[in-house]
Design an enzyme around this catalytic site. Structure first.
Site, mmCIF file in Angstrom:
data_model
loop_
_atom_site.group_PDB
_atom_site.id
_atom_site.type_symbol
_atom_site.label_atom_id
_atom_site.label_comp_id
_atom_site.label_asym_id
_atom_site.label_seq_id
_atom_site.Cartn_x
_atom_site.Cartn_y
_atom_site.Cartn_z
ATOM 1 N N LYS A 1 0.828 -1.205 0.000
ATOM 2 C CA LYS A 1 0.000 0.000 0.000
ATOM 3 C C LYS A 1 0.870 1.266 0.000
ATOM 4 C CE LYS A 1 -3.864 -2.314 2.305
ATOM 5 N NZ LYS A 1 -4.943 -2.198 3.318
ATOM 6 N N TYR B 1 -11.788 -2.798 -4.084
ATOM 7 C CA TYR B 1 -12.347 -2.988 -2.744
ATOM 8 C C TYR B 1 -13.876 -3.033 -2.738
ATOM 9 C CZ TYR B 1 -7.894 -2.675 -0.246
ATOM 10 O OH TYR B 1 -6.645 -2.936 0.264
ATOM 11 N N ASN C 1 -2.042 -0.191 6.666
ATOM 12 C CA ASN C 1 -1.520 -1.438 7.254
ATOM 13 C C ASN C 1 -0.573 -2.166 6.297
ATOM 14 O OD1 ASN C 1 -3.456 -2.278 5.467
ATOM 15 N ND2 ASN C 1 -4.503 -3.669 6.860
ATOM 16 N N HIS D 1 -1.922 -5.529 1.320
ATOM 17 C CA HIS D 1 -3.160 -6.288 1.149
ATOM 18 C C HIS D 1 -2.784 -7.607 0.482
ATOM 19 C CE1 HIS D 1 -7.259 -7.363 -0.047
ATOM 20 N NE2 HIS D 1 -6.690 -7.782 -1.164
ATOM 21 N N GLU E 1 -9.475 -9.888 -7.812
ATOM 22 C CA GLU E 1 -8.543 -8.782 -7.598
ATOM 23 C C GLU E 1 -7.503 -8.708 -8.718
ATOM 24 O OE1 GLU E 1 -7.196 -9.648 -3.632
ATOM 25 O OE2 GLU E 1 -9.054 -8.872 -2.734
#
Ligand code: CMP
Length: 127
Positions: free
Chosen positions: A2, A42, A105, A108, A119
Site C-alpha cells: 500500500k 475494494y 496497514n 493487502h 482482484e
C-alpha cells in the site's frame, strides 16, 4: 504493498520476506490506483464505514502490485502479513512489525483463490 509501504521505503523489506520464504515473484509493478480502480478493487467493502477513507488512502500515492507463486500461496501469505488491524497483528508478521494503523496497514493480500481471481482481474489491467 500500500502507499504507506512505498512512502516509508519498505518495498524491499516486504518483498524480501516473500522471496526468503521461497515464493516466486511472477509479476510486480509500481502503479497509482485511480479512484475508479480502488473502488472496484475494494468493492466487497462498499457501504462499510471505512470504505471512503480506504479508497482515499489507496489513491494517495503509488502502490506496488505483485503476483506471488508458491505452495499454498494464499494461506501462507495471509499468515505472513498478519491480522488486518496492525495493533493486533503478531510480532514477526509484516503488519505486526511495520504498522500500528488499520487503514495504513502496509499490505493487502487476497484471502481466497476466488478473491485472487477477482482482484487480479482489476489490478492486471494496470500491468
Ligand atoms: P485490507 O486487507 O486491504 O482489506 C480491507 C482494508 O480496509 C483493510 O486491509 C484495512 O486497511 C481497511 N480497514 C479500515 N478500517 C477497517 C476495519 N474497521 N475493518 C477492516 N478493515 C478496515
Amino acid at each position: 504493498m500500500k502507499p504507506d509501504a512505498v512512502s516509508r521505503g519498505l518495498i524491499g523489506a516486504v518483498i524480501s520476506r516473500f522471496e526468503q520464504k521461497g515464493f516466486k515473484i511472477v509479476a510486480m509493478k509500481m502503479v497509482k490506483m485511480s479512484k475508479n480502480v480502488a473502488e472496484g478493487f475494494y468493492s466487497p467493502h462498499k457501504g462499510k464505514p471505512f470504505f471512503a477513507e480506504l479508497v482515499s488512502f489507496m489513491t494517495s500515492g503509488p502502490i506496488v502490485a505483485a503476483v506471488l507463486e508458491g505452495n499454498s500461496a494464499v494461506e501462507v501469505v495471509r499468515r505472513m502479513i498478519g491480522a488486518t488491524k496492525s495493533p493486533e497483528a503478531a510480532a514477526g508478521t509484516i503488519r505486526g512489525d511495520y504498522s500500528l494503523a488499520i487503514t495504513a496497514n502496509i499490505i493487502h493480500a487476497s484471502d481466497s483463490e476466488e478473491s485472487f481471481e477477482r482482484e487480479y482481474g482489476v489490478i492486471s489491467k494496470l500491468f
